[in-house]
Design a protein around this motif. Structure first.
Motif, mmCIF file in Angstrom:
data_model
loop_
_atom_site.group_PDB
_atom_site.id
_atom_site.type_symbol
_atom_site.label_atom_id
_atom_site.label_comp_id
_atom_site.label_asym_id
_atom_site.label_seq_id
_atom_site.Cartn_x
_atom_site.Cartn_y
_atom_site.Cartn_z
ATOM 1 N N VAL A 25 0.837 -1.203 0.000
ATOM 2 C CA VAL A 25 0.000 0.000 0.000
ATOM 3 C C VAL A 25 0.869 1.248 0.000
ATOM 4 O O VAL A 25 0.539 2.250 -0.641
ATOM 5 N N ASN A 26 1.991 1.191 0.686
ATOM 6 C CA ASN A 26 2.903 2.337 0.694
ATOM 7 C C ASN A 26 3.444 2.615 -0.694
ATOM 8 O O ASN A 26 3.623 3.783 -1.085
ATOM 9 N N ASP A 27 3.711 1.573 -1.474
ATOM 10 C CA ASP A 27 4.172 1.786 -2.851
ATOM 11 C C ASP A 27 3.037 2.281 -3.738
ATOM 12 O O ASP A 27 3.257 3.130 -4.610
ATOM 13 N N LEU A 28 1.833 1.779 -3.545
ATOM 14 C CA LEU A 28 0.695 2.236 -4.353
ATOM 15 C C LEU A 28 0.328 3.682 -4.058
ATOM 16 O O LEU A 28 -0.230 4.365 -4.921
ATOM 17 N N GLY A 29 0.604 4.156 -2.858
ATOM 18 C CA GLY A 29 0.323 5.546 -2.522
ATOM 19 C C GLY A 29 -0.964 5.738 -1.751
ATOM 20 O O GLY A 29 -1.025 6.534 -0.826
ATOM 21 N N ARG A 30 -2.012 5.030 -2.130
ATOM 22 C CA ARG A 30 -3.310 5.152 -1.447
ATOM 23 C C ARG A 30 -3.874 3.752 -1.214
ATOM 24 O O ARG A 30 -3.841 2.904 -2.122
ATOM 25 N N PRO A 31 -4.425 3.493 -0.042
ATOM 26 C CA PRO A 31 -5.004 2.156 0.213
ATOM 27 C C PRO A 31 -6.127 1.800 -0.749
ATOM 28 O O PRO A 31 -6.352 0.616 -1.034
ATOM 29 N N SER A 32 -6.846 2.806 -1.254
ATOM 30 C CA SER A 32 -7.965 2.506 -2.147
ATOM 31 C C SER A 32 -7.507 1.839 -3.439
ATOM 32 O O SER A 32 -8.276 1.120 -4.078
ATOM 33 N N ARG A 33 -6.261 2.044 -3.829
ATOM 34 C CA ARG A 33 -5.783 1.425 -5.068
ATOM 35 C C ARG A 33 -5.723 -0.089 -4.933
ATOM 36 O O ARG A 33 -5.959 -0.809 -5.906
ATOM 37 N N PHE A 34 -5.367 -0.574 -3.753
ATOM 38 C CA PHE A 34 -5.393 -2.022 -3.551
ATOM 39 C C PHE A 34 -6.817 -2.551 -3.651
ATOM 40 O O PHE A 34 -7.060 -3.611 -4.240
ATOM 41 N N HIS A 35 -7.752 -1.812 -3.094
ATOM 42 C CA HIS A 35 -9.154 -2.220 -3.178
ATOM 43 C C HIS A 35 -9.629 -2.228 -4.623
ATOM 44 O O HIS A 35 -10.377 -3.122 -5.050
ATOM 45 N N HIS A 36 -9.208 -1.231 -5.393
ATOM 46 C CA HIS A 36 -9.641 -1.157 -6.797
ATOM 47 C C HIS A 36 -9.105 -2.324 -7.617
ATOM 48 O O HIS A 36 -9.725 -2.728 -8.611
ATOM 49 N N MET A 37 -7.951 -2.861 -7.229
ATOM 50 C CA MET A 37 -7.396 -3.997 -7.973
ATOM 51 C C MET A 37 -8.229 -5.256 -7.798
ATOM 52 O O MET A 37 -8.108 -6.200 -8.588
ATOM 53 N N LEU A 38 -9.082 -5.282 -6.770
ATOM 54 C CA LEU A 38 -9.924 -6.452 -6.543
ATOM 55 C C LEU A 38 -11.214 -6.411 -7.348
ATOM 56 O O LEU A 38 -12.020 -7.339 -7.258
ATOM 57 N N ARG A 39 -11.418 -5.348 -8.106
ATOM 58 C CA ARG A 39 -12.645 -5.262 -8.899
ATOM 59 C C ARG A 39 -12.617 -6.180 -10.111
ATOM 60 O O ARG A 39 -13.658 -6.471 -10.697
ATOM 61 N N VAL A 40 -11.417 -6.601 -10.517
ATOM 62 C CA VAL A 40 -11.286 -7.502 -11.659
ATOM 63 C C VAL A 40 -10.374 -8.656 -11.268
ATOM 64 O O VAL A 40 -9.581 -8.546 -10.327
ATOM 65 N N ALA A 41 -10.489 -9.755 -11.989
ATOM 66 C CA ALA A 41 -9.599 -10.909 -11.824
ATOM 67 C C ALA A 41 -9.102 -11.296 -13.214
ATOM 68 O O ALA A 41 -9.876 -11.800 -14.034
ATOM 69 N N LYS A 42 -7.841 -11.031 -13.467
ATOM 70 C CA LYS A 42 -7.259 -11.274 -14.788
ATOM 71 C C LYS A 42 -6.151 -12.310 -14.649
ATOM 72 O O LYS A 42 -5.080 -12.036 -14.080
ATOM 73 N N LEU A 43 -6.397 -13.500 -15.164
ATOM 74 C CA LEU A 43 -5.454 -14.595 -14.992
ATOM 75 C C LEU A 43 -4.150 -14.365 -15.733
ATOM 76 O O LEU A 43 -3.123 -14.962 -15.378
ATOM 77 N N THR A 44 -4.159 -13.550 -16.779
ATOM 78 C CA THR A 44 -2.935 -13.283 -17.533
ATOM 79 C C THR A 44 -2.082 -12.190 -16.902
ATOM 80 O O THR A 44 -1.008 -11.884 -17.419
ATOM 81 N N SER A 45 -2.531 -11.594 -15.822
ATOM 82 C CA SER A 45 -1.784 -10.535 -15.139
ATOM 83 C C SER A 45 -1.256 -11.059 -13.813
ATOM 84 O O SER A 45 -2.045 -11.341 -12.901
ATOM 85 N N PRO A 46 0.069 -11.222 -13.659
ATOM 86 C CA PRO A 46 0.605 -11.687 -12.370
ATOM 87 C C PRO A 46 0.246 -10.758 -11.213
ATOM 88 O O PRO A 46 0.062 -11.217 -10.084
ATOM 89 N N MET A 47 0.137 -9.459 -11.484
ATOM 90 C CA MET A 47 -0.203 -8.531 -10.407
ATOM 91 C C MET A 47 -1.638 -8.745 -9.937
ATOM 92 O O MET A 47 -1.923 -8.741 -8.724
ATOM 93 N N SER A 48 -2.564 -8.951 -10.860
ATOM 94 C CA SER A 48 -3.945 -9.206 -10.482
ATOM 95 C C SER A 48 -4.067 -10.523 -9.724
ATOM 96 O O SER A 48 -4.742 -10.603 -8.686
ATOM 97 N N VAL A 49 -3.401 -11.556 -10.205
ATOM 98 C CA VAL A 49 -3.437 -12.857 -9.522
ATOM 99 C C VAL A 49 -2.816 -12.738 -8.140
ATOM 100 O O VAL A 49 -3.328 -13.283 -7.146
ATOM 101 N N GLY A 50 -1.708 -12.016 -8.036
ATOM 102 C CA GLY A 50 -1.054 -11.848 -6.752
ATOM 103 C C GLY A 50 -1.911 -11.107 -5.748
ATOM 104 O O GLY A 50 -1.882 -11.403 -4.542
ATOM 105 N N THR A 51 -2.682 -10.136 -6.221
ATOM 106 C CA THR A 51 -3.573 -9.414 -5.314
ATOM 107 C C THR A 51 -4.613 -10.343 -4.713
ATOM 108 O O THR A 51 -4.903 -10.288 -3.506
ATOM 109 N N TRP A 52 -5.168 -11.228 -5.524
ATOM 110 C CA TRP A 52 -6.160 -12.174 -5.015
ATOM 111 C C TRP A 52 -5.518 -13.224 -4.111
ATOM 112 O O TRP A 52 -6.124 -13.661 -3.123
ATOM 113 N N ILE A 53 -4.290 -13.649 -4.429
ATOM 114 C CA ILE A 53 -3.598 -14.601 -3.558
ATOM 115 C C ILE A 53 -3.359 -13.980 -2.184
ATOM 116 O O ILE A 53 -3.596 -14.606 -1.139
#
Length: 405
Positions: free
Chosen positions: A169-197
Protein backbone atom coordinates in the motif's frame (compact mmCIF):
# COMPACT_ATOMS: atom_id res chain seq x y z
CA UNK A 1 7.85 31.25 -72.43
CA UNK A 2 8.38 32.88 -75.80
CA UNK A 3 7.85 30.69 -78.86
CA UNK A 4 11.32 31.61 -80.31
CA UNK A 5 13.07 29.87 -77.36
CA UNK A 6 11.80 26.29 -77.30
CA UNK A 7 12.45 24.00 -74.39
CA UNK A 8 14.97 21.86 -76.27
CA UNK A 9 17.21 24.85 -76.92
CA UNK A 10 17.22 25.79 -73.22
CA UNK A 11 18.33 22.33 -72.15
CA UNK A 12 20.95 22.24 -74.89
CA UNK A 13 22.44 25.52 -73.74
CA UNK A 14 22.39 24.26 -70.09
CA UNK A 15 24.33 21.11 -71.08
CA UNK A 16 26.86 23.22 -72.94
CA UNK A 17 27.46 25.35 -69.86
CA UNK A 18 28.00 22.25 -67.73
CA UNK A 19 30.36 20.79 -70.30
CA UNK A 20 32.40 24.01 -70.30
CA UNK A 21 33.02 23.88 -66.54
CA UNK A 22 36.73 23.51 -65.64
CA UNK A 23 37.66 19.98 -64.59
CA UNK A 24 34.56 18.47 -66.16
CA UNK A 25 35.15 15.22 -68.01
CA UNK A 26 32.90 16.32 -70.79
CA UNK A 27 34.06 19.92 -70.99
CA UNK A 28 37.85 19.73 -71.06
CA UNK A 29 39.22 22.99 -72.56
CA UNK A 30 36.06 23.79 -74.39
CA UNK A 31 35.42 27.53 -74.60
CA UNK A 32 32.39 29.07 -73.00
CA UNK A 33 29.95 31.01 -75.08
CA UNK A 34 30.39 34.74 -74.36
CA UNK A 35 26.61 35.11 -74.15
CA UNK A 36 26.44 32.36 -71.61
CA UNK A 37 29.32 33.83 -69.64
CA UNK A 38 27.60 37.19 -69.58
CA UNK A 39 24.42 35.53 -68.39
CA UNK A 40 26.33 34.04 -65.46
CA UNK A 41 27.56 37.47 -64.38
CA UNK A 42 25.53 40.21 -62.81
CA UNK A 43 25.73 43.92 -63.45
CA UNK A 44 29.29 45.18 -63.67
CA UNK A 45 30.68 41.76 -64.49
CA UNK A 46 30.26 40.41 -60.91
CA UNK A 47 29.86 36.67 -60.51
CA UNK A 48 26.41 35.54 -59.44
CA UNK A 49 27.87 32.62 -57.50
CA UNK A 50 26.19 29.94 -59.65
CA UNK A 51 27.10 26.38 -58.78
CA UNK A 52 27.40 25.67 -62.52
CA UNK A 53 30.53 27.76 -63.02
CA UNK A 54 32.36 26.23 -60.04
CA UNK A 55 33.87 29.54 -58.86
CA UNK A 56 31.20 31.21 -56.71
CA UNK A 57 30.25 30.60 -53.11
CA UNK A 58 28.16 27.65 -54.16
CA UNK A 59 30.77 26.19 -56.47
CA UNK A 60 32.70 22.95 -56.21
CA UNK A 61 29.88 20.50 -56.55
CA UNK A 62 32.42 17.99 -57.92
CA UNK A 63 35.72 16.99 -56.31
CA UNK A 64 37.75 18.49 -59.17
CA UNK A 65 35.87 21.76 -59.04
CA UNK A 66 36.22 21.86 -55.27
CA UNK A 67 40.00 21.48 -55.52
CA UNK A 68 40.26 24.32 -58.00
CA UNK A 69 38.05 26.50 -55.81
CA UNK A 70 40.15 25.67 -52.72
CA UNK A 71 37.30 23.78 -50.99
CA UNK A 72 37.21 20.43 -49.24
CA UNK A 73 35.63 17.53 -51.12
CA UNK A 74 31.95 16.96 -50.51
CA UNK A 75 30.96 14.67 -48.93
CA UNK A 76 34.03 14.44 -46.64
CA UNK A 77 36.02 11.25 -47.00
CA UNK A 78 38.05 11.22 -43.84
CA UNK A 79 36.41 7.97 -42.61
CA UNK A 80 37.68 4.66 -43.88
CA UNK A 81 35.12 2.83 -45.99
CA UNK A 82 33.60 -0.26 -44.48
CA UNK A 83 31.71 -3.13 -45.99
CA UNK A 84 28.23 -4.18 -45.05
CA UNK A 85 27.00 -7.65 -45.76
CA UNK A 86 23.90 -7.77 -47.87
CA UNK A 87 20.71 -8.97 -46.27
CA UNK A 88 20.52 -12.72 -46.40
CA UNK A 89 24.25 -13.26 -45.78
CA UNK A 90 25.06 -14.02 -49.45
CA UNK A 91 28.29 -12.76 -50.96
CA UNK A 92 29.08 -9.29 -52.08
CA UNK A 93 28.86 -6.05 -50.22
CA UNK A 94 28.69 -2.34 -50.60
CA UNK A 95 31.11 0.38 -49.66
CA UNK A 96 30.06 2.71 -46.86
CA UNK A 97 31.51 6.16 -46.32
CA UNK A 98 30.56 6.34 -42.63
CA UNK A 99 32.12 4.50 -39.67
CA UNK A 100 30.16 1.63 -38.12
CA UNK A 101 27.51 2.76 -35.66
CA UNK A 102 27.81 2.10 -31.96
CA UNK A 103 24.81 1.55 -29.70
CA UNK A 104 23.98 4.41 -27.40
CA UNK A 105 20.90 6.13 -26.07
CA UNK A 106 19.35 9.45 -26.96
CA UNK A 107 20.73 12.28 -24.85
CA UNK A 108 22.38 9.80 -22.49
CA UNK A 109 19.03 8.45 -21.29
CA UNK A 110 18.34 4.73 -20.76
CA UNK A 111 16.50 2.93 -23.55
CA UNK A 112 14.16 1.36 -21.01
CA UNK A 113 12.57 3.32 -18.22
CA UNK A 114 13.98 1.84 -14.99
CA UNK A 115 11.43 0.46 -12.53
CA UNK A 116 9.92 3.13 -10.34
CA UNK A 117 9.73 0.66 -7.44
CA UNK A 118 11.66 1.66 -4.35
CA UNK A 119 13.14 -0.32 -1.46
CA UNK A 120 9.69 -1.04 -0.08
CA UNK A 121 8.96 -3.40 -2.99
CA UNK A 122 12.19 -5.30 -2.28
CA UNK A 123 11.06 -5.52 1.35
CA UNK A 124 7.66 -6.71 0.13
CA UNK A 125 9.38 -9.52 -1.77
CA UNK A 126 11.06 -10.65 1.45
CA UNK A 127 8.08 -10.37 3.79
CA UNK A 128 5.78 -12.14 1.33
CA UNK A 129 8.19 -15.06 1.13
CA UNK A 130 8.61 -15.09 4.90
CA UNK A 131 4.84 -15.23 5.40
CA UNK A 132 4.54 -18.14 2.95
CA UNK A 133 7.43 -20.10 4.47
CA UNK A 134 6.20 -19.54 8.02
CA UNK A 135 2.70 -20.78 7.18
CA UNK A 136 4.20 -23.97 5.73
CA UNK A 137 6.27 -24.34 8.87
CA UNK A 138 3.14 -23.89 11.01
CA UNK A 139 1.27 -26.50 8.99
CA UNK A 140 4.14 -28.93 9.51
CA UNK A 141 4.08 -28.31 13.23
CA UNK A 142 0.29 -28.71 13.29
CA UNK A 143 0.31 -32.03 11.42
CA UNK A 144 3.20 -33.51 13.42
CA UNK A 145 2.07 -32.39 16.86
CA UNK A 146 4.71 -29.74 17.53
CA UNK A 147 2.88 -26.83 19.18
CA UNK A 148 5.91 -24.55 19.59
CA UNK A 149 6.70 -24.84 15.88
CA UNK A 150 3.05 -24.29 14.96
CA UNK A 151 2.74 -21.23 17.19
CA UNK A 152 5.95 -19.61 15.91
CA UNK A 153 4.95 -20.17 12.30
CA UNK A 154 1.43 -18.79 12.68
CA UNK A 155 2.45 -15.65 14.57
CA UNK A 156 5.32 -14.91 12.20
CA UNK A 157 3.11 -15.50 9.17
CA UNK A 158 0.54 -12.97 10.40
CA UNK A 159 3.21 -10.37 11.19
CA UNK A 160 4.92 -10.87 7.82
CA UNK A 161 1.74 -10.68 5.73
CA UNK A 162 0.71 -7.53 7.61
CA UNK A 163 4.09 -5.98 6.79
CA UNK A 164 3.65 -7.05 3.15
CA UNK A 165 0.30 -5.28 2.98
CA UNK A 166 1.87 -2.14 4.44
CA UNK A 167 4.77 -2.13 1.97
CA UNK A 168 2.44 -2.76 -0.97
CA UNK A 169 0.00 0.00 0.00
CA UNK A 170 2.90 2.34 0.69
CA UNK A 171 4.17 1.79 -2.85
CA UNK A 172 0.70 2.24 -4.35
CA UNK A 173 0.32 5.55 -2.52
CA UNK A 174 -3.31 5.15 -1.45
CA UNK A 175 -5.00 2.16 0.21
CA UNK A 176 -7.97 2.51 -2.15
CA UNK A 177 -5.78 1.42 -5.07
CA UNK A 178 -5.39 -2.02 -3.55
CA UNK A 179 -9.15 -2.22 -3.18
CA UNK A 180 -9.64 -1.16 -6.80
CA UNK A 181 -7.40 -4.00 -7.97
CA UNK A 182 -9.92 -6.45 -6.54
CA UNK A 183 -12.64 -5.26 -8.90
CA UNK A 184 -11.29 -7.50 -11.66
CA UNK A 185 -9.60 -10.91 -11.82
CA UNK A 186 -7.26 -11.27 -14.79
CA UNK A 187 -5.45 -14.60 -14.99
CA UNK A 188 -2.94 -13.28 -17.53
CA UNK A 189 -1.78 -10.53 -15.14
CA UNK A 190 0.61 -11.69 -12.37
CA UNK A 191 -0.20 -8.53 -10.41
CA UNK A 192 -3.95 -9.21 -10.48
CA UNK A 193 -3.44 -12.86 -9.52
CA UNK A 194 -1.05 -11.85 -6.75
CA UNK A 195 -3.57 -9.41 -5.31
CA UNK A 196 -6.16 -12.17 -5.02
CA UNK A 197 -3.60 -14.60 -3.56
CA UNK A 198 -2.64 -12.07 -0.91
CA UNK A 199 -6.32 -11.37 -0.18
CA UNK A 200 -6.99 -15.09 0.34
CA UNK A 201 -3.84 -15.80 2.33
CA UNK A 202 -4.06 -12.84 4.71
CA UNK A 203 -7.39 -13.62 6.44
CA UNK A 204 -6.53 -17.33 6.72
CA UNK A 205 -3.16 -16.58 8.29
CA UNK A 206 -4.77 -14.04 10.61
CA UNK A 207 -7.46 -16.45 11.79
CA UNK A 208 -4.88 -19.18 12.40
CA UNK A 209 -2.75 -16.81 14.47
CA UNK A 210 -5.75 -15.58 16.50
CA UNK A 211 -6.56 -19.19 17.36
CA UNK A 212 -3.27 -19.37 19.27
CA UNK A 213 -4.72 -17.13 22.02
CA UNK A 214 -7.67 -19.49 22.63
CA UNK A 215 -6.06 -21.26 25.64
CA UNK A 216 -5.79 -17.89 27.42
CA UNK A 217 -9.50 -17.08 27.15
CA UNK A 218 -11.88 -17.64 30.09
CA UNK A 219 -13.72 -20.95 30.20
CA UNK A 220 -17.22 -19.51 30.72
CA UNK A 221 -19.54 -17.21 28.78
CA UNK A 222 -18.86 -15.90 25.28
CA UNK A 223 -15.06 -16.10 25.73
CA UNK A 224 -15.51 -19.73 26.68
CA UNK A 225 -17.33 -20.35 23.40
CA UNK A 226 -14.44 -18.78 21.56
CA UNK A 227 -12.02 -20.94 23.52
CA UNK A 228 -13.78 -24.06 22.24
CA UNK A 229 -14.36 -22.94 18.63
CA UNK A 230 -11.12 -21.18 17.79
CA UNK A 231 -8.73 -24.19 17.79
CA UNK A 232 -10.55 -26.22 15.07
CA UNK A 233 -11.24 -23.09 13.04
CA UNK A 234 -7.61 -22.09 13.39
CA UNK A 235 -6.43 -25.52 12.23
CA UNK A 236 -8.60 -25.30 9.10
CA UNK A 237 -7.44 -21.73 8.40
CA UNK A 238 -3.80 -22.76 8.88
CA UNK A 239 -4.18 -25.47 6.26
CA UNK A 240 -5.84 -23.00 3.85
CA UNK A 241 -2.93 -20.61 4.33
CA UNK A 242 -0.46 -23.45 3.73
CA UNK A 243 -2.24 -24.39 0.48
CA UNK A 244 -2.01 -20.83 -0.87
CA UNK A 245 1.55 -20.31 0.45
CA UNK A 246 3.40 -21.73 -2.61
CA UNK A 247 1.52 -19.33 -4.89
CA UNK A 248 2.31 -16.41 -2.57
CA UNK A 249 5.99 -17.37 -2.48
CA UNK A 250 6.43 -17.65 -6.25
CA UNK A 251 4.06 -15.15 -7.88
CA UNK A 252 6.45 -12.26 -7.19
CA UNK A 253 9.11 -14.02 -9.26
CA UNK A 254 6.63 -14.39 -12.12
CA UNK A 255 5.70 -10.72 -11.70
CA UNK A 256 9.32 -9.57 -12.10
CA UNK A 257 9.93 -11.87 -15.07
CA UNK A 258 6.82 -10.52 -16.80
CA UNK A 259 8.36 -7.04 -17.10
CA UNK A 260 10.63 -5.72 -19.87
CA UNK A 261 13.61 -5.42 -17.50
CA UNK A 262 16.28 -7.50 -19.32
CA UNK A 263 17.85 -9.43 -16.43
CA UNK A 264 14.47 -10.17 -14.87
CA UNK A 265 12.74 -11.14 -18.09
CA UNK A 266 15.49 -13.48 -19.24
CA UNK A 267 15.60 -15.24 -15.86
CA UNK A 268 11.93 -16.25 -15.97
CA UNK A 269 12.64 -19.99 -15.36
CA UNK A 270 14.82 -19.34 -12.29
CA UNK A 271 13.15 -16.47 -10.43
CA UNK A 272 10.15 -18.47 -9.13
CA UNK A 273 12.50 -21.24 -7.97
CA UNK A 274 14.78 -18.76 -6.21
CA UNK A 275 11.87 -17.10 -4.45
CA UNK A 276 10.36 -20.45 -3.43
CA UNK A 277 13.67 -21.63 -1.99
CA UNK A 278 14.18 -18.31 -0.21
CA UNK A 279 10.69 -18.55 1.30
CA UNK A 280 11.30 -22.09 2.58
CA UNK A 281 14.69 -21.12 4.04
CA UNK A 282 13.27 -18.07 5.81
CA UNK A 283 10.43 -20.14 7.29
CA UNK A 284 12.97 -22.69 8.47
CA UNK A 285 14.95 -19.87 10.08
CA UNK A 286 11.89 -18.88 12.12
CA UNK A 287 11.50 -22.45 13.35
CA UNK A 288 15.17 -22.75 14.31
CA UNK A 289 15.00 -19.47 16.19
CA UNK A 290 11.75 -20.01 18.08
CA UNK A 291 11.28 -23.74 18.60
CA UNK A 292 13.25 -25.99 20.94
CA UNK A 293 15.64 -28.47 19.39
CA UNK A 294 13.29 -31.39 20.05
CA UNK A 295 10.59 -29.81 17.84
CA UNK A 296 12.80 -28.28 15.13
CA UNK A 297 13.04 -31.38 12.90
CA UNK A 298 10.63 -30.09 10.20
CA UNK A 299 12.47 -26.76 10.21
CA UNK A 300 15.79 -28.46 9.45
CA UNK A 301 14.28 -30.42 6.57
CA UNK A 302 12.67 -27.24 5.28
CA UNK A 303 16.05 -25.48 5.46
CA UNK A 304 17.76 -28.14 3.35
CA UNK A 305 15.04 -28.08 0.66
CA UNK A 306 14.93 -24.28 0.54
CA UNK A 307 18.70 -23.90 0.41
CA UNK A 308 18.97 -26.37 -2.47
CA UNK A 309 16.40 -24.46 -4.54
CA UNK A 310 17.83 -21.06 -3.72
CA UNK A 311 21.47 -21.98 -4.42
CA UNK A 312 20.56 -23.72 -7.68
CA UNK A 313 18.57 -20.74 -8.93
CA UNK A 314 21.21 -18.20 -7.90
CA UNK A 315 23.91 -20.19 -9.67
CA UNK A 316 21.79 -20.34 -12.83
CA UNK A 317 21.06 -16.62 -13.05
CA UNK A 318 24.73 -15.81 -12.53
CA UNK A 319 25.98 -18.20 -15.25
CA UNK A 320 23.22 -19.04 -17.75
CA UNK A 321 22.18 -15.60 -19.02
CA UNK A 322 25.43 -14.56 -20.70
CA UNK A 323 25.70 -10.78 -20.79
CA UNK A 324 22.51 -10.42 -18.75
CA UNK A 325 24.16 -12.26 -15.86
CA UNK A 326 26.56 -9.35 -15.31
CA UNK A 327 24.16 -7.23 -13.21
CA UNK A 328 23.85 -10.14 -10.77
CA UNK A 329 27.63 -10.49 -10.35
CA UNK A 330 28.84 -6.88 -10.15
CA UNK A 331 28.37 -4.00 -7.73
CA UNK A 332 25.77 -4.05 -4.97
CA UNK A 333 23.64 -6.88 -6.46
CA UNK A 334 26.67 -9.13 -6.80
CA UNK A 335 27.77 -8.46 -3.22
CA UNK A 336 24.27 -9.14 -1.88
CA UNK A 337 23.87 -12.41 -3.79
CA UNK A 338 27.30 -13.64 -2.72
CA UNK A 339 26.47 -12.84 0.88
CA UNK A 340 23.14 -14.64 0.49
CA UNK A 341 24.83 -17.79 -0.79
CA UNK A 342 27.37 -17.78 2.03
CA UNK A 343 24.73 -17.21 4.72
CA UNK A 344 22.49 -19.91 3.26
CA UNK A 345 25.28 -22.47 3.25
CA UNK A 346 26.30 -21.54 6.78
CA UNK A 347 22.70 -21.71 8.00
CA UNK A 348 22.12 -25.18 6.56
CA UNK A 349 25.37 -26.53 7.97
CA UNK A 350 24.59 -25.06 11.38
CA UNK A 351 21.06 -26.48 11.33
CA UNK A 352 22.33 -29.98 10.60
CA UNK A 353 25.28 -29.89 12.99
CA UNK A 354 23.54 -28.13 15.86
CA UNK A 355 20.65 -30.51 16.38
CA UNK A 356 21.30 -30.62 20.11
CA UNK A 357 22.51 -27.05 20.54
CA UNK A 358 19.86 -24.40 21.10
CA UNK A 359 22.36 -21.59 20.54
CA UNK A 360 23.75 -23.00 17.29
CA UNK A 361 20.23 -23.61 16.00
CA UNK A 362 19.27 -20.00 16.73
CA UNK A 363 22.39 -18.68 14.97
CA UNK A 364 21.62 -20.87 11.96
CA UNK A 365 18.05 -19.55 11.86
CA UNK A 366 19.26 -15.95 11.92
CA UNK A 367 21.70 -16.73 9.09
CA UNK A 368 18.89 -18.18 6.97
CA UNK A 369 16.70 -15.11 7.53
CA UNK A 370 19.57 -12.77 6.64
CA UNK A 371 20.29 -14.85 3.53
CA UNK A 372 16.70 -14.45 2.36
CA UNK A 373 16.93 -10.68 2.77
CA UNK A 374 20.19 -10.52 0.79
CA UNK A 375 18.84 -12.72 -2.00
CA UNK A 376 15.61 -10.73 -2.48
CA UNK A 377 17.37 -7.36 -2.46
CA UNK A 378 20.14 -8.66 -4.75
CA UNK A 379 17.66 -9.88 -7.37
CA UNK A 380 15.76 -6.61 -7.12
CA UNK A 381 18.81 -4.34 -7.55
CA UNK A 382 20.25 -6.55 -10.32
CA UNK A 383 17.16 -6.04 -12.46
CA UNK A 384 17.15 -2.29 -11.86
CA UNK A 385 20.83 -2.09 -12.89
CA UNK A 386 20.14 -3.96 -16.15
CA UNK A 387 17.38 -1.50 -17.09
CA UNK A 388 19.65 1.52 -16.60
CA UNK A 389 22.45 0.38 -18.94
CA UNK A 390 21.55 0.43 -22.69
CA UNK A 391 23.89 -2.44 -23.57
CA UNK A 392 21.75 -4.96 -21.71
CA UNK A 393 18.87 -4.06 -24.03
CA UNK A 394 20.69 -3.50 -27.35
CA UNK A 395 23.25 -6.32 -27.42
CA UNK A 396 20.79 -9.19 -26.77
CA UNK A 397 18.43 -7.73 -29.38
CA UNK A 398 21.21 -7.70 -31.98
CA UNK A 399 22.23 -11.24 -31.09
CA UNK A 400 18.64 -12.43 -31.56
CA UNK A 401 18.43 -10.61 -34.90
CA UNK A 402 21.71 -12.23 -36.04
CA UNK A 403 20.43 -15.68 -35.10
CA UNK A 404 17.25 -15.12 -37.09
CA UNK A 405 19.25 -13.92 -40.08
Amino acid sequence: MSPDRPVGALFRRFRERLAAEPGSAAGGDRAVDPGDAAAEQGPGGRDNGSRANGTGPGGGHTDAGAREAGLAPHPPRDAAPTTRRRRGGKGGGEQLTVPPAEFTSYYGRPILKPPVWRWDIAAYLFTGGLAAGSSLLAAGGQLTGRPALRRAGRVTSLAAVSASAYFLVNDLGRPSRFHHMLRVAKLTSPMSVGTWILSAFGPAAGLAAIAEVAPRLPRHGVPGLGRRLLPPVGDAAGLVAAVTAPALATYTGVLLADTAVPSWHEAYPELPAIFAGSALASGAGVGLLAAPCAQAGPARRLAVAGAALELWGSHRVENRLGLLSEPYTEGTPGALLRAGRSLTAAGVVGALVGRRSRLLSAISGGALLAASVCTRFGIFHGGVASARDPKYTVVPQRERADRRA
